[in-house]
Motif scaffolding. Sequence first.
Motif, PDB file in Angstrom:
ATOM      1  N   GLU A  43     -12.880  58.655 -20.808  1.00 55.95           N
ATOM      2  CA  GLU A  43     -13.882  58.366 -21.833  1.00 55.95           C
ATOM      3  C   GLU A  43     -15.294  58.519 -21.269  1.00 55.95           C
ATOM      4  N   MET A  44     -15.500  58.003 -20.058  1.00 55.25           N
ATOM      5  CA  MET A  44     -16.827  58.064 -19.456  1.00 55.25           C
ATOM      6  C   MET A  44     -17.217  59.503 -19.165  1.00 55.25           C
ATOM      7  N   LEU A  95     -13.565  54.206  -7.973  1.00 52.07           N
ATOM      8  CA  LEU A  95     -14.194  54.392  -9.275  1.00 52.07           C
ATOM      9  C   LEU A  95     -14.445  55.854  -9.628  1.00 52.07           C
ATOM     10  N   PHE A  96     -14.668  56.706  -8.627  1.00 55.46           N
ATOM     11  CA  PHE A  96     -15.144  58.049  -8.937  1.00 55.46           C
ATOM     12  C   PHE A  96     -14.200  59.178  -8.505  1.00 55.46           C
ATOM     13  N   ARG A 124     -19.180  65.699 -17.826  1.00 58.57           N
ATOM     14  CA  ARG A 124     -18.807  66.208 -16.504  1.00 58.57           C
ATOM     15  C   ARG A 124     -18.215  65.061 -15.702  1.00 58.57           C
ATOM     16  N   PRO A 125     -17.642  65.340 -14.515  1.00 58.73           N
ATOM     17  CA  PRO A 125     -17.137  64.239 -13.678  1.00 58.73           C
ATOM     18  C   PRO A 125     -18.245  63.261 -13.312  1.00 58.73           C
ATOM     19  N   LEU A 126     -17.923  62.005 -13.394  1.00 60.21           N
ATOM     20  CA  LEU A 126     -18.911  60.955 -13.108  1.00 60.21           C
ATOM     21  C   LEU A 126     -19.198  60.880 -11.614  1.00 60.21           C
ATOM     22  N   GLN A 127     -20.472  60.702 -11.254  1.00 60.84           N
ATOM     23  CA  GLN A 127     -20.901  60.613  -9.864  1.00 60.84           C
ATOM     24  C   GLN A 127     -21.611  59.285  -9.629  1.00 60.84           C
TER      25      GLN A 127
END
Length: 358
Positions: free
Chosen positions: A274-275, A262-263, A281-284
């Motif tokens: 989109e997220m 997922l990340f 920023r990069p999703l964590q």
Amino acid sequence: MQDNGLQVAPQKSEAVVLTNKWAYRDPVLTLGGQQISVKPSMRYLGVQLDKRLNFGDHIRLVTAAARRAVSALGRLMPNVQGPSACKSRLLMSVAHSKLLYASPVWALAAARAARNRVALSQAQISAAIRVARCYRTVSDMAALVLARMPPAHLLADERRRIEERKKEPTTVAVIRRQEREATLREWQVIWDHTEKAAWTRRMIPDISRWVYQPNQEAITFHMAQALTGHGCFQHYLWKRRRAGDPHCMHCDEPDDTVEHTLFNCPFWAEDRREMEQCVGRPLQPNDVPDIILGPEQELLPDDASRRRRIEAMAEGLRLAFGRMVEAILGRKEDAEWKYLDSEDFAFFNSSFSPLTYL
């Protein structure tokens, strides 16, 4: 009794001795010239009374009845394209009604024995898995949290406390709300100290926020995989001996976990775009609790317009995260099915030996 035209049927009568003694003799009881049998337990008004009043026999009977109800209702609730979570919980309330019948009577005594708590939990877990649409390998703790179903022994004790407080000068609705909050606090303590469901605890650290979340339709089959780590991930499949190794099929990562998929996996970068634009920023993984639980109500401003704007932004983030999960896991699941139909998997499956992975 005879003066009122009533007669007792001795052949239908039975007795139980209520005692804490280990050594005793059963009394000899006669009725109408016929001896009454003394049994270790007997049914009275739907409750199985045993000689020590620990209600172990009653728990065994109600858990068996609840399992049968869950098995029958489970056929109406497939994981994919089944009823919504709210409708599933409504159906599973039938199982709860069987499981918690007369719980104010037996809750305190039955909860003292660990085997009774385990039996109640095992009967409840089948219902929770159906409601949460998760894999059967998910732990009982994670399944109950995803299904928003407090453990059965806590629900039984909650009903006991409500019954005891009904004489207080306040409405039943207030008492129910207060006792449900007390139940959630007890559940939170169990959730914080369990060694199970490490990934789910990381995603959903606060049970109260999760239970009182305004939108409760968010749990889909793919979202359940994302919140539990049990799904089409090579690490999970390898642990269950359904894959030759935990290596990611789409990049060079040696351990394809839910976090990697997922990340971090570059193969799914476009599905995360989109997220990442929403959060800037990069999703964590640490971002997920606030996304799926929404803002804390105590921290929202008093101004109505600002409050609505923040809630709308939070809802947008939640929907974007849901679309990301569905896109990534949907495509990943399709790739997994193609692999299962391939010659490589046929070769692995034919040459597989369980001893290789012990």
